[in-house]
Design an enzyme around this catalytic site. Structure first.
Site, PDB file in Angstrom:
ATOM      1  N   GLU A  29       0.813  -1.209   0.000  1.00 37.63           N
ATOM      2  CA  GLU A  29       0.000   0.000   0.000  1.00 37.63           C
ATOM      3  C   GLU A  29       0.851   1.265   0.000  1.00 37.63           C
ATOM      4  O   GLU A  29       0.378   2.340   0.359  1.00 37.63           O
ATOM      5  CB  GLU A  29      -0.947  -0.004   1.195  1.00 37.63           C
ATOM      6  CG  GLU A  29      -1.944  -1.145   1.183  1.00 37.63           C
ATOM      7  CD  GLU A  29      -2.887  -1.114   2.366  1.00 37.63           C
ATOM      8  OE1 GLU A  29      -3.797  -0.278   2.383  1.00 37.63           O
ATOM      9  OE2 GLU A  29      -2.696  -1.920   3.291  1.00 37.63           O
ATOM     10  N   SER A 157      -6.598  -2.496   1.457  1.00 41.39           N
ATOM     11  CA  SER A 157      -6.919  -1.907   0.150  1.00 41.39           C
ATOM     12  C   SER A 157      -7.439  -2.931  -0.850  1.00 41.39           C
ATOM     13  O   SER A 157      -7.252  -2.783  -2.059  1.00 41.39           O
ATOM     14  CB  SER A 157      -5.698  -1.174  -0.436  1.00 41.39           C
ATOM     15  OG  SER A 157      -5.374  -0.064   0.367  1.00 41.39           O
ATOM     16  N   TYR A 223      -9.250   3.968  -5.187  1.00 38.69           N
ATOM     17  CA  TYR A 223      -8.244   5.020  -5.307  1.00 38.69           C
ATOM     18  C   TYR A 223      -8.106   5.657  -6.685  1.00 38.69           C
ATOM     19  O   TYR A 223      -7.536   6.739  -6.800  1.00 38.69           O
ATOM     20  CB  TYR A 223      -6.876   4.457  -4.878  1.00 38.69           C
ATOM     21  CG  TYR A 223      -6.877   3.935  -3.466  1.00 38.69           C
ATOM     22  CD1 TYR A 223      -7.069   4.782  -2.392  1.00 38.69           C
ATOM     23  CD2 TYR A 223      -6.708   2.577  -3.209  1.00 38.69           C
ATOM     24  CE1 TYR A 223      -7.078   4.309  -1.097  1.00 38.69           C
ATOM     25  CE2 TYR A 223      -6.714   2.094  -1.919  1.00 38.69           C
ATOM     26  CZ  TYR A 223      -6.899   2.954  -0.856  1.00 38.69           C
ATOM     27  OH  TYR A 223      -6.914   2.471   0.421  1.00 38.69           O
ATOM     28  N   ARG A 262     -11.686   3.109  10.946  1.00 37.73           N
ATOM     29  CA  ARG A 262     -12.837   2.947  10.062  1.00 37.73           C
ATOM     30  C   ARG A 262     -13.267   1.495  10.072  1.00 37.73           C
ATOM     31  O   ARG A 262     -12.427   0.589  10.076  1.00 37.73           O
ATOM     32  CB  ARG A 262     -12.472   3.380   8.640  1.00 37.73           C
ATOM     33  CG  ARG A 262     -13.672   3.779   7.791  1.00 37.73           C
ATOM     34  CD  ARG A 262     -13.286   4.020   6.341  1.00 37.73           C
ATOM     35  NE  ARG A 262     -13.086   2.758   5.651  1.00 37.73           N
ATOM     36  CZ  ARG A 262     -11.998   2.453   4.964  1.00 37.73           C
ATOM     37  NH1 ARG A 262     -10.988   3.310   4.891  1.00 37.73           N
ATOM     38  NH2 ARG A 262     -11.906   1.287   4.363  1.00 37.73           N
ATOM     39  N   ASP A 264     -15.721  -1.376   8.111  1.00 44.56           N
ATOM     40  CA  ASP A 264     -16.456  -1.672   6.882  1.00 44.56           C
ATOM     41  C   ASP A 264     -17.512  -2.740   7.144  1.00 44.56           C
ATOM     42  O   ASP A 264     -17.239  -3.748   7.826  1.00 44.56           O
ATOM     43  CB  ASP A 264     -15.495  -2.145   5.793  1.00 44.56           C
ATOM     44  CG  ASP A 264     -14.496  -1.063   5.402  1.00 44.56           C
ATOM     45  OD1 ASP A 264     -14.807   0.127   5.597  1.00 44.56           O
ATOM     46  OD2 ASP A 264     -13.403  -1.408   4.915  1.00 44.56           O
ATOM     47  N   GLU A 277     -14.363  -5.738   8.152  1.00 40.85           N
ATOM     48  CA  GLU A 277     -13.007  -5.511   8.628  1.00 40.85           C
ATOM     49  C   GLU A 277     -12.898  -4.142   9.272  1.00 40.85           C
ATOM     50  O   GLU A 277     -13.795  -3.300   9.144  1.00 40.85           O
ATOM     51  CB  GLU A 277     -11.980  -5.649   7.504  1.00 40.85           C
ATOM     52  CG  GLU A 277     -12.096  -4.629   6.393  1.00 40.85           C
ATOM     53  CD  GLU A 277     -10.988  -4.800   5.354  1.00 40.85           C
ATOM     54  OE1 GLU A 277      -9.932  -4.176   5.519  1.00 40.85           O
ATOM     55  OE2 GLU A 277     -11.194  -5.562   4.383  1.00 40.85           O
ATOM     56  N   ASN A 279     -10.103  -0.823   9.900  1.00 41.89           N
ATOM     57  CA  ASN A 279      -8.872  -0.165   9.459  1.00 41.89           C
ATOM     58  C   ASN A 279      -8.408   0.768  10.565  1.00 41.89           C
ATOM     59  O   ASN A 279      -9.138   1.687  10.948  1.00 41.89           O
ATOM     60  CB  ASN A 279      -9.127   0.646   8.185  1.00 41.89           C
ATOM     61  CG  ASN A 279      -9.600  -0.229   7.029  1.00 41.89           C
ATOM     62  OD1 ASN A 279      -8.802  -0.729   6.265  1.00 41.89           O
ATOM     63  ND2 ASN A 279     -10.903  -0.427   6.922  1.00 41.89           N
ATOM     64  N   GLY A 283      -7.098   5.484   4.886  1.00 41.97           N
ATOM     65  CA  GLY A 283      -6.547   6.399   3.898  1.00 41.97           C
ATOM     66  C   GLY A 283      -6.962   7.835   4.146  1.00 41.97           C
ATOM     67  O   GLY A 283      -8.031   8.104   4.701  1.00 41.97           O
TER      68      GLY A 283
END
Length: 321
Positions: A29, A157, A223, A262, A264, A277, A279, A283
């Site tokens: 990443e 990612s 992205y 974060r 998901d 998951e 994070n 990002g």
């Protein structure tokens, strides 16, 4: 190697810099991390914070020590920055840093163990199975159903992830994921809407519903693509959004998450939410979701960066452990 970015050039011979934004690194990443770090560093500069960027791919921890930072803003995504290893080094060096501590970072990076923790707290997450080259592909499909998801355990990612439609595709999907990680898992596929909830301090920011024309929120959709749609407000009614926010707060707290992050989530056709998951270093690019959620509350990017920075040294890392 790219040269470190700076908001204020260091004077030759000096060793101290109030804030170091650490970004780049050597994980898969890296490119996203470089963008996140550049955006964060620019925001700190606009806010008058004396800050310097540092890429550990150049000189590792030795170079970071030479900067003698008063605090580190972690913008390293993936292994080496989001998995607890950097956090452990900073703990040993006595340097305050943003985000979650060693244990929460390591757990958050490990999708399989994150799921085990959530299951222990009776939090909903799709069933999964660890895979190997010797797995019985027919049995895997029989247990999880088709389609299913195959993913590396320690990647972010959506790197190495495949949606598998048939038993014949399973082995190839396993080998694709194994290019990124020695540990690979298969997960029951949840057909439905995708949501993400950003956590800032002890509060959940407004949920975002992610819609991808191709149906798969992969690396390109995250992205690079300009066709991915981010619905904010997310379209849920007040009660359902409150339920989702509380679920994500619990999920983040369960792994000991702190500062920001974060979560998901998928919502199936029956309206049930499923944790996918977490994070711990999300990002911070122009396509990123945490800044979008913060902006919806009236918090611009520069203010968001300052709020995250303010957690460095003020978070009791892994207090729940």
């Amino acid at each position: 190697m790219s040269q470190p970015l700076t908001s204020h050039a260091a004077t030759p011979g000096t060793t101290a810099s109030p804030v170091v934004v650490i970004y780049g690194g050597t994980s898969a990443e890296r490119e996203v991390s470089l963008k996140s770090g550049a955006a964060i560093l620019a925001a700190l500069g606009r806010s008058g914070v004396d800050a310097v960027g540092y890429d550990p791919a150049d000189q590792g921890l030795v170079g970071l020590e030479r900067l003698a930072p008063a605090a580190v803003f972690i913008a390293l995504h993936g292994r080496g920055g989001e998995d607890g290893s950097l956090q452990g080094a900073l703990e040993l060096l006595g340097i305050p840093y943003t985000g979650s501590g060693v244990l929460a970072s390591a757990l958050g990076m490990d999708k399989a163990r994150t799921k085990q923790v959530w299951q222990a707290f009776d939090l909903p997450t799709p069933e999964s199975i660890m895979l190997s080259g010797a797995s019985d592909w027919q049995a895997v499909a029989g247990r999880l159903g088709l389609p299913l998801i195959v993913k590396p355990v320690h990647e972010g990612s959506t790197l190495g992830i495949s949606i598998v439609q048939s038993v014949a595709e399973l082995e190839a999907a396993y080998h694709e994921a194994a290019r990124f990680d020695a540990r690979v898992m298969a997960e029951r596929f949840v057909q439905g809407e995708e949501y993400t909830v950003s956590i800032l301090g002890d509060r959940a920011l407004p949920a975002i519903r992610v819609e991808v024309p191709g149906g798969f929120y992969d690396y390109e959709a995250k992205y690079l693509s300009n066709t991915t749609q981010y619905h904010l407000p997310c379209g849920l009614d007040e009660a359902d959004e409150a339920e989702l926010a509380e679920l994500c707060r619990k999920a983040f707290a369960a792994i000991g998450g702190a500062g920001w992050g974060r979560v998901d989530v998928m919502r199936d056709a029956r309206g049930h939410f499923w944790l996918i998951e977490v994070n711990t270093v999300p990002g911070m690019t122009d396509h990123s979701l945490v800044p979008q959620a913060a902006a919806h509350t009236g918090m611009d990017f520069d203010r968001l960066v300052l709020e995250i920075l303010a957690t460095a040294g003020h978070v009791s890392h892994d207090a729940e452990a």
